[in-house]
Design a protein around this motif. Structure first.
Motif, PDB file in Angstrom:
ATOM      1  N   GLN A  53      -3.913 -10.273  14.092  1.00  0.00           N
ATOM      2  CA  GLN A  53      -5.199  -9.723  14.512  1.00  0.00           C
ATOM      3  C   GLN A  53      -6.163  -9.849  13.339  1.00  0.00           C
ATOM      4  OE1 GLN A  53      -6.063  -5.410  14.486  1.00  0.00           O
ATOM      5  NE2 GLN A  53      -6.222  -5.571  16.726  1.00  0.00           N
ATOM      6  N   ASP A  54      -7.217 -10.628  13.528  1.00  0.00           N
ATOM      7  CA  ASP A  54      -8.192 -10.880  12.457  1.00  0.00           C
ATOM      8  C   ASP A  54      -7.497 -11.333  11.170  1.00  0.00           C
ATOM      9  OD1 ASP A  54     -10.406 -10.352  14.016  1.00  0.00           O
ATOM     10  OD2 ASP A  54     -10.466  -8.233  13.489  1.00  0.00           O
ATOM     11  N   GLY A  55      -6.485 -12.183  11.318  1.00  0.00           N
ATOM     12  CA  GLY A  55      -5.806 -12.759  10.165  1.00  0.00           C
ATOM     13  C   GLY A  55      -4.677 -11.931   9.597  1.00  0.00           C
ATOM     14  N   LEU A  56      -4.501 -10.691  10.079  1.00  0.00           N
ATOM     15  CA  LEU A  56      -3.437  -9.817   9.578  1.00  0.00           C
ATOM     16  C   LEU A  56      -2.265  -9.833  10.554  1.00  0.00           C
ATOM     17  CD1 LEU A  56      -5.539  -6.726   8.395  1.00  0.00           C
ATOM     18  CD2 LEU A  56      -4.695  -8.626   7.010  1.00  0.00           C
ATOM     19  N   GLU A  57      -1.053 -10.051  10.018  1.00  0.00           N
ATOM     20  CA  GLU A  57       0.122 -10.121  10.876  1.00  0.00           C
ATOM     21  C   GLU A  57       0.429  -8.752  11.473  1.00  0.00           C
ATOM     22  OE1 GLU A  57       4.751 -11.715  10.903  1.00  0.00           O
ATOM     23  OE2 GLU A  57       3.511 -11.954   9.103  1.00  0.00           O
ATOM     24  N   LEU A  58       0.766  -8.747  12.752  1.00  0.00           N
ATOM     25  CA  LEU A  58       1.049  -7.508  13.469  1.00  0.00           C
ATOM     26  C   LEU A  58       2.547  -7.210  13.475  1.00  0.00           C
ATOM     27  CD1 LEU A  58      -1.304  -8.030  16.543  1.00  0.00           C
ATOM     28  CD2 LEU A  58      -1.759  -6.664  14.497  1.00  0.00           C
ATOM     29  N   ILE A  59       2.887  -5.931  13.517  1.00  0.00           N
ATOM     30  CA  ILE A  59       4.268  -5.471  13.584  1.00  0.00           C
ATOM     31  C   ILE A  59       4.488  -4.834  14.948  1.00  0.00           C
ATOM     32  CG2 ILE A  59       5.992  -3.948  12.556  1.00  0.00           C
ATOM     33  CD1 ILE A  59       4.472  -4.128   9.939  1.00  0.00           C
ATOM     34  N   ASP A  60       5.673  -5.045  15.495  1.00  0.00           N
ATOM     35  CA  ASP A  60       6.010  -4.536  16.820  1.00  0.00           C
ATOM     36  C   ASP A  60       6.252  -3.024  16.758  1.00  0.00           C
ATOM     37  OD1 ASP A  60       6.682  -4.238  19.422  1.00  0.00           O
ATOM     38  OD2 ASP A  60       8.447  -5.527  19.387  1.00  0.00           O
ATOM     39  N   GLU A  61       5.142  -2.267  16.719  1.00  0.00           N
ATOM     40  CA  GLU A  61       5.238  -0.813  16.678  1.00  0.00           C
ATOM     41  C   GLU A  61       3.896  -0.204  17.042  1.00  0.00           C
ATOM     42  OE1 GLU A  61       6.322   0.120  12.673  1.00  0.00           O
ATOM     43  OE2 GLU A  61       4.294  -0.107  11.903  1.00  0.00           O
ATOM     44  N   ASP A  62       3.867   1.104  17.269  1.00  0.00           N
ATOM     45  CA  ASP A  62       2.654   1.855  17.605  1.00  0.00           C
ATOM     46  C   ASP A  62       1.923   1.222  18.787  1.00  0.00           C
ATOM     47  OD1 ASP A  62       3.239   3.595  15.527  1.00  0.00           O
ATOM     48  OD2 ASP A  62       2.084   2.443  14.066  1.00  0.00           O
ATOM     49  N   ASN A  63       0.697   0.747  18.558  1.00  0.00           N
ATOM     50  CA  ASN A  63      -0.115   0.208  19.643  1.00  0.00           C
ATOM     51  C   ASN A  63       0.206  -1.242  19.993  1.00  0.00           C
ATOM     52  OD1 ASN A  63      -1.512   2.584  20.029  1.00  0.00           O
ATOM     53  ND2 ASN A  63      -3.182   2.026  18.650  1.00  0.00           N
ATOM     54  N   PHE A  64       1.132  -1.858  19.284  1.00  0.00           N
ATOM     55  CA  PHE A  64       1.431  -3.265  19.508  1.00  0.00           C
ATOM     56  C   PHE A  64       2.869  -3.445  20.001  1.00  0.00           C
ATOM     57  CE2 PHE A  64      -1.620  -2.907  15.997  1.00  0.00           C
ATOM     58  CZ  PHE A  64      -2.707  -3.571  16.564  1.00  0.00           C
ATOM     59  N   ARG A  65       3.011  -4.163  21.098  1.00  0.00           N
ATOM     60  CA  ARG A  65       4.340  -4.457  21.629  1.00  0.00           C
ATOM     61  C   ARG A  65       4.435  -5.949  21.898  1.00  0.00           C
ATOM     62  NH1 ARG A  65       7.366  -4.715  26.422  1.00  0.00           N
ATOM     63  NH2 ARG A  65       5.501  -4.599  27.725  1.00  0.00           N
ATOM     64  N   MET A  66       5.497  -6.584  21.402  1.00  0.00           N
ATOM     65  CA  MET A  66       5.647  -8.030  21.498  1.00  0.00           C
ATOM     66  C   MET A  66       6.863  -8.398  22.329  1.00  0.00           C
ATOM     67  SD  MET A  66       4.895  -8.800  17.481  1.00  0.00           S
ATOM     68  CE  MET A  66       3.556  -7.907  16.659  1.00  0.00           C
ATOM     69  N   VAL A  67       6.696  -9.454  23.118  1.00  0.00           N
ATOM     70  CA  VAL A  67       7.782  -9.963  23.956  1.00  0.00           C
ATOM     71  C   VAL A  67       7.909 -11.461  23.709  1.00  0.00           C
ATOM     72  CG1 VAL A  67       8.597 -10.343  26.316  1.00  0.00           C
ATOM     73  CG2 VAL A  67       7.383  -8.232  25.734  1.00  0.00           C
ATOM     74  N   SER A  68       9.147 -11.940  23.542  1.00  0.00           N
ATOM     75  CA  SER A  68       9.382 -13.363  23.338  1.00  0.00           C
ATOM     76  C   SER A  68      10.633 -13.777  24.100  1.00  0.00           C
ATOM     77  CB  SER A  68       9.548 -13.680  21.845  1.00  0.00           C
ATOM     78  OG  SER A  68       9.754 -15.071  21.639  1.00  0.00           O
TER      79      SER A  68
END
Length: 230
Positions: A53-68
């Motif tokens: 997000q805006d160049g900063l890597e996101l971590i799968d926690e809090d407001n961010f959830r990732m699926v692969s």
């Protein structure tokens, strides 16, 4: 919103490795206060996927959830309370032994409501630029041909760059854009430029988009091909 893709193309073959490629670029969907970003990526071995997000890597926690899902190549990022972050650029990056590819979307939050008199003036809905086809490079001897297709309303203005420097439509470069939004960049004597990053940018009053490809020149392979042709 805008999207951009980045991929590696090597002059040479390896049957066991396929560089990452987006079969579907990042597409956002907003439901209430939650934004869902989805895309599909292929490659061998299965690419490692990261979100930014805006160049900063996101971590799968809090407001961010990732699926692969490596089997289907499906990747998704879910952002809760997305309005807290305002306008932001979200990027999905996929990497494997064959190279790196990225797809980027610029999300605009909270558009101003139209005035009644402006609504009557809109005959067709404005649309930000969108790449229907990412840059596809093709090598023919010492000539490289880069082709992509973009849409948008109003019709986007297109520009090309190599290694961050704007390309002027003169030798060894030739730029052609047709009425269907297909844009072609031809580069003569591409080996003299060597490995480089080529980018096509599309801009209109509703947004911007870009497509990026990194062309790797295998000089050893090129030399062998040249001798074979003599």
């Amino acid at each position: 919103m805008s999207g951009s893709r980045r991929s590696f193309v090597t002059m040479g073959t390896n049957d066991n490795v396929e560089p990452p490629k987006f079969s579907k670029q990042v597409t956002p969907t907003i439901t209430g206060t939650t934004a869902l970003f989805e895309c599909y990526v292929t490659g061998r071995p299965a690419p490692e996927v990261r979100w930014f997000q805006d160049g900063l890597e996101l971590i799968d926690e809090d407001n961010f959830r990732m699926v692969s899902d490596t089997v289907r190549g499906y990747c998704a990022l879910e952002v809760s309370n997305v309005h807290e972050y305002g306008d932001a650029e979200y990027m999905c990056r996929a990497v494997n032994a064959g190279g790196m590819v990225s797809s980027t979307v610029e999300l605009t939050i909270g558009k101003k409501p139209k005035r009644e008199e402006d609504q009557d003036d809109d005959v067709t809905e404005k649309q930000p630029p969108k790449f229907l086809q990412q840059i596809v490079p093709k090598i023919e001897g010492t000539t490289a041909i880069f082709r992509c297709q973009v849409t948008g309303n109003p019709l986007p203005e297109l520009s090309w760059s190599v290694n961050g420097e704007t390309i002027i439509n003169e030798e060894p470069f030739n730029i052609v854009v047709d009425s269907d939004g297909v844009c072609t960049l031809t580069v003569e004597r591409v080996q003299t430029i060597g490995s480089a990053v080529y980018q096509c940018k599309a801009v209109n009053s509703s947004g911007k988009a870009s497509s990026i490809v990194e062309l790797t020149i295998d000089r050893k392979t090129t030399k062998k091909q040249s001798h074979a042709g003599m």
